[in-house]
Design a protein around this motif. Structure first.
Motif, PDB file in Angstrom:
ATOM      1  N   ALA A  48     -20.603  10.194 -41.385  1.00  0.00           N
ATOM      2  CA  ALA A  48     -20.298  11.667 -40.414  1.00  0.00           C
ATOM      3  C   ALA A  48     -20.498  11.233 -38.583  1.00  0.00           C
ATOM      4  O   ALA A  48     -21.515  10.656 -38.489  1.00  0.00           O
ATOM      5  CB  ALA A  48     -21.331  12.157 -40.941  1.00  0.00           C
ATOM      6  N   THR A  49     -19.457  11.764 -38.281  1.00  0.00           N
ATOM      7  CA  THR A  49     -19.581  11.694 -36.102  1.00  0.00           C
ATOM      8  C   THR A  49     -19.447  12.876 -35.753  1.00  0.00           C
ATOM      9  O   THR A  49     -18.299  13.233 -35.888  1.00  0.00           O
ATOM     10  CB  THR A  49     -19.002  10.714 -36.428  1.00  0.00           C
ATOM     11  N   ALA A  50     -20.265  13.531 -35.596  1.00  0.00           N
ATOM     12  CA  ALA A  50     -20.203  14.432 -34.558  1.00  0.00           C
ATOM     13  C   ALA A  50     -19.747  15.038 -34.140  1.00  0.00           C
ATOM     14  O   ALA A  50     -17.991  16.089 -33.577  1.00  0.00           O
ATOM     15  CB  ALA A  50     -21.146  14.686 -33.755  1.00  0.00           C
ATOM     16  N   SER A  51     -18.686  13.510 -32.655  1.00  0.00           N
ATOM     17  CA  SER A  51     -17.918  14.111 -31.790  1.00  0.00           C
ATOM     18  C   SER A  51     -16.924  12.865 -31.655  1.00  0.00           C
ATOM     19  O   SER A  51     -17.810  11.787 -31.305  1.00  0.00           O
ATOM     20  CB  SER A  51     -17.885  14.548 -30.529  1.00  0.00           C
ATOM     21  N   VAL A  52     -15.386  12.550 -31.506  1.00  0.00           N
ATOM     22  CA  VAL A  52     -14.702  11.756 -30.707  1.00  0.00           C
ATOM     23  C   VAL A  52     -14.540  11.835 -28.845  1.00  0.00           C
ATOM     24  O   VAL A  52     -13.621  12.669 -29.091  1.00  0.00           O
ATOM     25  CB  VAL A  52     -13.649  11.217 -31.356  1.00  0.00           C
ATOM     26  N   GLU A  53     -14.674  10.587 -28.651  1.00  0.00           N
ATOM     27  CA  GLU A  53     -14.498  11.794 -27.414  1.00  0.00           C
ATOM     28  C   GLU A  53     -13.376   9.703 -26.737  1.00  0.00           C
ATOM     29  O   GLU A  53     -13.514   8.804 -26.482  1.00  0.00           O
ATOM     30  CB  GLU A  53     -15.670  10.671 -25.921  1.00  0.00           C
ATOM     31  N   PHE A  54     -12.609  10.319 -25.657  1.00  0.00           N
ATOM     32  CA  PHE A  54     -11.449   9.254 -24.227  1.00  0.00           C
ATOM     33  C   PHE A  54     -12.084   9.647 -22.966  1.00  0.00           C
ATOM     34  O   PHE A  54     -11.520  10.867 -22.952  1.00  0.00           O
ATOM     35  CB  PHE A  54      -9.874   8.749 -25.121  1.00  0.00           C
ATOM     36  N   THR A  55     -12.083   8.987 -22.704  1.00  0.00           N
ATOM     37  CA  THR A  55     -12.683   9.471 -20.805  1.00  0.00           C
ATOM     38  C   THR A  55     -11.753   8.120 -20.310  1.00  0.00           C
ATOM     39  O   THR A  55     -11.227   6.935 -20.986  1.00  0.00           O
ATOM     40  CB  THR A  55     -14.131   9.498 -20.788  1.00  0.00           C
ATOM     41  N   ASP A  56     -11.863   7.717 -18.776  1.00  0.00           N
ATOM     42  CA  ASP A  56     -11.268   6.905 -17.978  1.00  0.00           C
ATOM     43  C   ASP A  56     -12.095   5.695 -17.428  1.00  0.00           C
ATOM     44  O   ASP A  56     -12.159   5.177 -17.010  1.00  0.00           O
ATOM     45  CB  ASP A  56     -11.761   7.754 -16.882  1.00  0.00           C
ATOM     46  N   ALA A  57     -13.234   5.866 -19.103  1.00  0.00           N
ATOM     47  CA  ALA A  57     -13.931   4.256 -18.645  1.00  0.00           C
ATOM     48  C   ALA A  57     -13.338   3.461 -19.535  1.00  0.00           C
ATOM     49  O   ALA A  57     -13.455   2.511 -19.455  1.00  0.00           O
ATOM     50  CB  ALA A  57     -15.111   4.860 -19.540  1.00  0.00           C
ATOM     51  N   THR A  58     -12.215   4.359 -20.159  1.00  0.00           N
ATOM     52  CA  THR A  58     -11.189   2.915 -20.450  1.00  0.00           C
ATOM     53  C   THR A  58      -9.868   3.316 -19.237  1.00  0.00           C
ATOM     54  O   THR A  58      -9.504   3.830 -19.607  1.00  0.00           O
ATOM     55  CB  THR A  58     -10.497   3.052 -22.418  1.00  0.00           C
ATOM     56  N   THR A  59      -9.713   1.918 -18.770  1.00  0.00           N
ATOM     57  CA  THR A  59      -8.087   1.571 -17.993  1.00  0.00           C
ATOM     58  C   THR A  59      -6.662   2.724 -18.354  1.00  0.00           C
ATOM     59  O   THR A  59      -7.228   2.034 -19.572  1.00  0.00           O
ATOM     60  CB  THR A  59      -8.025   0.566 -18.029  1.00  0.00           C
ATOM     61  N   GLY A  60      -6.294   3.734 -17.729  1.00  0.00           N
ATOM     62  CA  GLY A  60      -5.099   3.787 -18.119  1.00  0.00           C
ATOM     63  C   GLY A  60      -5.582   5.359 -18.837  1.00  0.00           C
ATOM     64  O   GLY A  60      -4.609   6.006 -19.304  1.00  0.00           O
ATOM     65  N   VAL A  61      -6.779   5.567 -19.515  1.00  0.00           N
ATOM     66  CA  VAL A  61      -7.087   6.887 -19.487  1.00  0.00           C
ATOM     67  C   VAL A  61      -7.662   7.918 -18.747  1.00  0.00           C
ATOM     68  O   VAL A  61      -8.799   7.692 -18.389  1.00  0.00           O
ATOM     69  CB  VAL A  61      -7.847   6.625 -20.982  1.00  0.00           C
ATOM     70  N   PHE A  62      -7.100   8.786 -18.242  1.00  0.00           N
ATOM     71  CA  PHE A  62      -7.310   9.489 -17.596  1.00  0.00           C
ATOM     72  C   PHE A  62      -7.582   9.525 -16.199  1.00  0.00           C
ATOM     73  O   PHE A  62      -8.539   9.737 -15.391  1.00  0.00           O
ATOM     74  CB  PHE A  62      -7.743  11.186 -18.337  1.00  0.00           C
TER      75      PHE A  62
END
Length: 215
Positions: A48-62
């Motif tokens: 059980a996990t509330a949410s999943v995020e992808f942000t610019d903390a990862t190179t190439g993501v947004f």
């Protein structure tokens, strides 16, 4: 008459024009990358996990590297019954997720021939897979997966938008083909992330992969 196969990738020595009026391809490496999906990050939810995020903390993501991204979601199971997968965008200037001013439309067609629709012109997020009746029964995994395209997140003159399609279920023998689209209505804000969560309850399981689209 014999037909010869030509390896265009190795044959490129000058500039190859593009039919859509875009920038010409100048090297074999450029041609090989044209339209490729480049895997950038993956999150695998097993409890059980509330949410999943992808942000610019990862190179190439947004972060401006790619103008378009694709998120592949599979093995998706909600903790609650009759829910939609909701998406929010993150403001690059404040690093917080916007909670208003979204517009979206979602339309499904189920295995009994019924249309399931959901839409809003000023929402707190964009409902995607789940149509108008929602997915899951709160206790069993069903075949649910989708693809979500993210475009113009780093374009300060164009509203960022998403669109995609997928399949969801909530009972044995029930299935729904679902397509959807949404946008943030303010054209002046650059976005550097996405957040996925259900309209109610946790994500029990799911595999989320984000790709950059090569040009």
């Amino acid at each position: 008459m014999a037909i010869s196969k030509i390896n265009l990738t190795n044959a490129v020595t000058g500039t190859m024009p593009l039919g859509n009026g875009g920038t010409g391809v100048t090297t074999a490496a450029d041609l090989a990358n044209l339209g490729n999906l480049v895997k950038l990050a993956e999150t695998n939810v097993t409890s059980a996990t509330a949410s999943v995020e992808f942000t610019d903390a990862t190179t190439g993501v947004f972060d401006g590297t790619y103008r378009s991204h694709l998120v592949l979601i599979r093995r998706l199971e909600p903790g609650n019954a009759n829910v939609q997968l909701t998406v929010r965008m993150r403001d690059a200037s404040t690093e917080s997720y916007k909670t208003s001013s979204y517009a979206y439309a979602s339309k499904g067609y189920d295995s009994s021939g019924n249309e399931r629709t959901d839409q809003n012109t000023s929402a707190g997020g964009m409902n995607t897979i789940g149509g108008g009746d929602g997915m899951g029964d709160g206790s069993h995994p069903y075949g649910t997966s989708c693809m979500i395209w993210c475009n113009d997140f780093f374009d300060s003159g164009m509203p960022p938008s998403i669109h995609g399609h997928g399949i969801y279920s909530k009972a044995s023998g029930y299935t729904n083909a679902n397509h959807f689209a949404g946008t943030y209505r303010d054209t002046s804000i650059q976005m550097d992330g996405v957040q996925f969560f259900f309209s109610g309850g946790d994500i029990e399981q799911g595999n989320f992969i984000i790709y950059g689209v090569g040009e």
